[in-house]
Design an enzyme around this catalytic site. Structure first.
Site, PDB file in Angstrom:
ATOM      1  CE  LYS A  42      -0.346  -0.116   5.057  1.00 24.95           C
ATOM      2  NZ  LYS A  42      -1.191  -0.539   6.194  1.00 24.95           N
ATOM      3  CE1 TYR A 268      11.488  31.826   3.374  1.00 27.18           C
ATOM      4  CE2 TYR A 268      11.821  29.464   3.192  1.00 27.18           C
ATOM      5  CZ  TYR A 268      11.451  30.669   2.630  1.00 27.18           C
ATOM      6  OH  TYR A 268      11.055  30.718   1.328  1.00 27.18           O
TER       7      TYR A 268
END
Ligand SMILES: *Cc1c(COP(=O)(O)O)cnc(C)c1O
Length: 375
Positions: A42, A268
């Site tokens: 999955k 940042y």
């Protein structure tokens, strides 16, 4: 120093078919030939590429694959995989037709759904899931109710009965013993009523690796272990029943290298301040590629065979690292986010530890921009 290929890519993963196959064989050896494996592919095989991974597993002898949803199963069919495919995460009404048209095997999670399929004249086969204490999917029911529900079916064939553990790696807890007992009670009641589904299954990686042999029954559904990781355990867990090695390495390239003086703020928010003159490198992977933002100022990558700290905030497309110790590094050189360079390595479990995540989420988080190469 860089292992493997040198592709024209900014960031890529190298997936070792050999290690994948070896992990699969190690699990098979641990459970023995009488237990069927339904390896879990999955979420694009936990980021490793569901089609390629499935082909390797089928070539190794897997007769079942497990996916979460119908779309994942259909994608495998369209890629030509013909083995049995178990759809574990529930089939919604609008997905039903596609599931059966493509010969997928849905897991049914409630008596209502079981009745609806039967009344629609669907033959199946399906697997039925009981909730033994995970409290997610599956019917919360007494053994007698399961017997009644299966006995009253007219067309629908229930080939398998399953459940799922919540804490199989957590040994101080009695939750696993309680789940095993509840599942056993349902199996016993069915057997007494003359109903014996071909396949009984409850164990994923943790149930296998931590030796819950009484919970292997006729099939196991390992996911994480295939990709080379085992969960951390607690409270006197036995040593794992088998060993595995990580299948995936993740690389990115330096797109800039520069010298900065003491006192420079990096990235940042200026969240890193150089306490000395340094050389920094900017690499071509950020949180959009799956580098956890929580690695800001905390994580490491492997650059030129040594651990290089991540400096400042991880940004969307780029991450800045300290390459002061490796002056030979140039723009274009590859660094390793997951994998080994000589004696030094980094893996998804350590990243998860630092980022406050789990190895699963680190692997599944590797983004679409990251090219998948099979080696
Ligand atoms: C994801 C999943 C698995 C595989 O779990 P791992 O811990 O990766 O081995 C097995 N069964 C079910 C129902 C799942 O959802």
């Amino acid at each position: 120093m860089t292992p493997g290929a040198n592709p024209p890519a900014r960031t890529w993963v190298e997936i070792s078919r050999t290690r994948l196959a070896q992990n699969f064989r190690n699990i098979r050896e641990a459970v023995g030939q009488s237990v069927t494996l339904a390896p879990v592919v999955k979420a694009d095989a936990y980021g490793h590429g569901a089609v390629e991974v499935s082909r390797v597993l089928v070539a190794e002898g897997a007769r079942w694959l497990s996916v979460s949803n119908v779309e994942e199963g259909v994608a495998l069919r369209e890629a030509g995989l013909e083995c049995r495919i178990l759809v574990m995460g529930g089939v919604l009404p609008f997905e039903r037709a596609a599931a059966f048209e493509h010969g997928l095997t849905p897991v049914v999670h409630s008596f209502g759904e079981l009745r609806a399929l039967d009344e629609a004249g669907i033959a199946g086969p399906v697997h039925f899931k009981v909730d033994t204490g995970m409290t997610r999917l599956g019917a919360r029911a007494e053994p007698e109710e399961v017997v009644e529900a299966l006995r009253s079916l007219r067309t629908l064939r229930v080939e398998g009965l399953m459940s799922h553990f919540a804490s199989a790696e957590h040994f101080p807890s009695d939750q696993t013993a309680s789940q095993i007992a509840k599942f056993g009670a349902v199996c016993d009641a069915l057997r007494t009523a003359g109903i014996e589904p071909d396949l009984l299954h409850v164990s994923s990686t943790n149930g296998v690796s931590f030796g819950h042999c009484d919970a292997w029954h006729s099939l196991v559904r390992p996911g994480l272990a295939l990709y080379g990781y085992l969960s951390p355990s607690s409270g006197g867990a036995p040593p794992p029943m088998f060993s595995v090695t990580p299948v995936l390495s993740w690389l990115a390239r330096l797109v800039a290298v520069k010298d900065i003086p003491e006192g420079t703020l990096v990235g940042y928010g200026g969240r890193f301040r150089a306490d000395r003159a340094m050389r920094i490198g900017v690499i071509t992977a950020g949180y959009a590629d799956g580098v956890p933002h929580r690695l800001s100022n905390r994580g490491h990558v492997v650059a030129a065979g040594r651990l290089a700290p991540i400096l400042g905030a991880v940004s969307m497309d780029l991450t800045t690292i300290d390459v002061s110790e490796s002056p030979q590094l140039c723009v274009g050189d590859a660094v390793t986010l997951i994998g080994r360079e000589g004696e030094v390595s980094m893996d998804a479990a350590r990243i998860a530890d630092v980022a406050g995540e789990i190895s699963y989420s680190v692997l599944c988080g590797i983004g679409n921009r990251v090219k998948r190469l099979y080696v």
